[in-house]
Write a protein that holds these residues in place. Structure first.
Motif, PDB file in Angstrom:
ATOM      1  N   VAL A   1       0.679   9.561  -5.558  1.00  0.00           N
ATOM      2  CA  VAL A   1       0.929  10.960  -5.183  1.00  0.00           C
ATOM      3  C   VAL A   1       1.976  11.589  -6.095  1.00  0.00           C
ATOM      4  CG1 VAL A   1       1.890  12.434  -3.366  1.00  0.00           C
ATOM      5  CG2 VAL A   1       0.179  10.708  -2.803  1.00  0.00           C
ATOM      6  N   THR A   2       3.062  10.870  -6.351  1.00  0.00           N
ATOM      7  CA  THR A   2       4.120  11.407  -7.215  1.00  0.00           C
ATOM      8  C   THR A   2       3.602  11.620  -8.636  1.00  0.00           C
ATOM      9  OG1 THR A   2       5.739  10.219  -5.892  1.00  0.00           O
ATOM     10  CG2 THR A   2       6.479  11.055  -8.001  1.00  0.00           C
ATOM     11  N   GLY A   3       2.857  10.668  -9.152  1.00  0.00           N
ATOM     12  CA  GLY A   3       2.284  10.810 -10.495  1.00  0.00           C
ATOM     13  C   GLY A   3       1.323  11.980 -10.574  1.00  0.00           C
ATOM     14  N   GLY A   4       0.521  12.175  -9.528  1.00  0.00           N
ATOM     15  CA  GLY A   4      -0.403  13.313  -9.494  1.00  0.00           C
ATOM     16  C   GLY A   4       0.317  14.649  -9.476  1.00  0.00           C
ATOM     17  N   ILE A   5       1.379  14.730  -8.689  1.00  0.00           N
ATOM     18  CA  ILE A   5       2.153  15.977  -8.619  1.00  0.00           C
ATOM     19  C   ILE A   5       2.824  16.272  -9.957  1.00  0.00           C
ATOM     20  CG2 ILE A   5       4.200  17.032  -7.583  1.00  0.00           C
ATOM     21  CD1 ILE A   5       3.387  15.654  -4.950  1.00  0.00           C
TER      22      ILE A   5
ATOM     23  N   ARG B   1       0.817  -1.220   0.000  1.00  0.00           N
ATOM     24  CA  ARG B   1       0.000   0.000   0.000  1.00  0.00           C
ATOM     25  C   ARG B   1       0.846   1.263   0.000  1.00  0.00           C
ATOM     26  NH1 ARG B   1      -4.041  -0.939   4.805  1.00  0.00           N
ATOM     27  NH2 ARG B   1      -2.196  -1.914   5.631  1.00  0.00           N
ATOM     28  N   LEU B   2       1.963   1.237   0.707  1.00  0.00           N
ATOM     29  CA  LEU B   2       2.832   2.415   0.750  1.00  0.00           C
ATOM     30  C   LEU B   2       3.396   2.725  -0.632  1.00  0.00           C
ATOM     31  CD1 LEU B   2       4.230   4.561   2.477  1.00  0.00           C
ATOM     32  CD2 LEU B   2       6.071   2.926   2.855  1.00  0.00           C
TER      33      LEU B   2
ATOM     34  N   ILE C   1       9.953   4.785  -8.235  1.00  0.00           N
ATOM     35  CA  ILE C   1       9.399   4.440  -6.919  1.00  0.00           C
ATOM     36  C   ILE C   1       8.734   3.064  -6.970  1.00  0.00           C
ATOM     37  CG2 ILE C   1       7.629   5.048  -5.223  1.00  0.00           C
ATOM     38  CD1 ILE C   1       8.259   7.980  -5.801  1.00  0.00           C
ATOM     39  N   ALA C   2       8.012   2.787  -8.059  1.00  0.00           N
ATOM     40  CA  ALA C   2       7.355   1.481  -8.202  1.00  0.00           C
ATOM     41  C   ALA C   2       8.382   0.354  -8.260  1.00  0.00           C
ATOM     42  CB  ALA C   2       6.480   1.470  -9.448  1.00  0.00           C
ATOM     43  N   LEU C   3       9.464   0.554  -9.013  1.00  0.00           N
ATOM     44  CA  LEU C   3      10.512  -0.476  -9.091  1.00  0.00           C
ATOM     45  C   LEU C   3      11.186  -0.688  -7.743  1.00  0.00           C
ATOM     46  CD1 LEU C   3      12.152   0.351 -12.535  1.00  0.00           C
ATOM     47  CD2 LEU C   3      10.765  -1.645 -11.940  1.00  0.00           C
TER      48      LEU C   3
END
Length: 172
Positions: free
Chosen positions: A70-74, A62-63, A109-111
């Motif tokens: 959040v990063t994609g939205g920003i 979840r984190l 971040i996903a990786l």
């Protein structure tokens, strides 16, 4: 008693129920797989009653999902804001480079999240008519060992044990 004669015939390892004595195929703290029982923590399943075994991967951490969102939205909001205000035309080469790196940030971040917080391997099965999560582990090796041990135990239970396998039985 004569110790020089042949050894007395030992009784068959049959229990009172007529089933072969259970053979342990996996035994680690908290997890035991025998030809009769599959025990994980405080839950115990009869191997003969486990059907439709299948494996899957658990949900993403979840984190990690929140950080990527959040990063994609920003990044999307920043790009939209720069596009609407005409700021993309006034950016320097360094600004474009920084915007490109920021665009790759959610993927990085996903990786990293997959590497440091991997999804769990899950073993599902039907037990007494209901689908249940039987076992879950984020360690691939342990998951593979438990899964293979349970498959061997199911085969042993189906064939009636390993004392006299069909392939070595005298057909005549």
């Amino acid at each position: 008693m004569n110790h020089t004669g042949p050894a007395p015939h030992l009784p068959s390892p049959l229990s009172v129920t007529g089933l072969a004595a259970p053979l342990t195929t996996y035994d680690r703290p908290g997890i035991t797989v025998t030809s009769h029982w599959f025990t994980v923590g405080d839950r115990t399943f009869a191997v003969r009653e486990l059907t439709r075994l299948r494996t899957s991967r658990g949900p993403y951490d979840r984190l990690t999902v929140r950080a990527v969102t959040v990063t994609g939205g920003i990044v999307a909001a920043t790009a939209l804001l720069l596009g609407v205000t005409g700021g993309l035309q006034r950016l320097s080469a360094g600004g474009y480079l920084l915007l490109g790196v920021a665009t790759l940030l959610p993927a990085l971040i996903a990786l990293a999240g997959r590497r440091w917080r991997p999804t769990a391997h899950e073993l599902w099965g039907s037990y007494r008519g209901t689908d249940q999560l039987l076992f879950s582990s984020d360690q691939e090796r342990e998951f593979g060992q438990v899964t293979r041990a349970l498959l061997r135990a199911r085969e042993a239970a189906r064939l009636g044990g390993w004392d006299d396998p069909v392939a070595t039985a005298d057909p005549w």
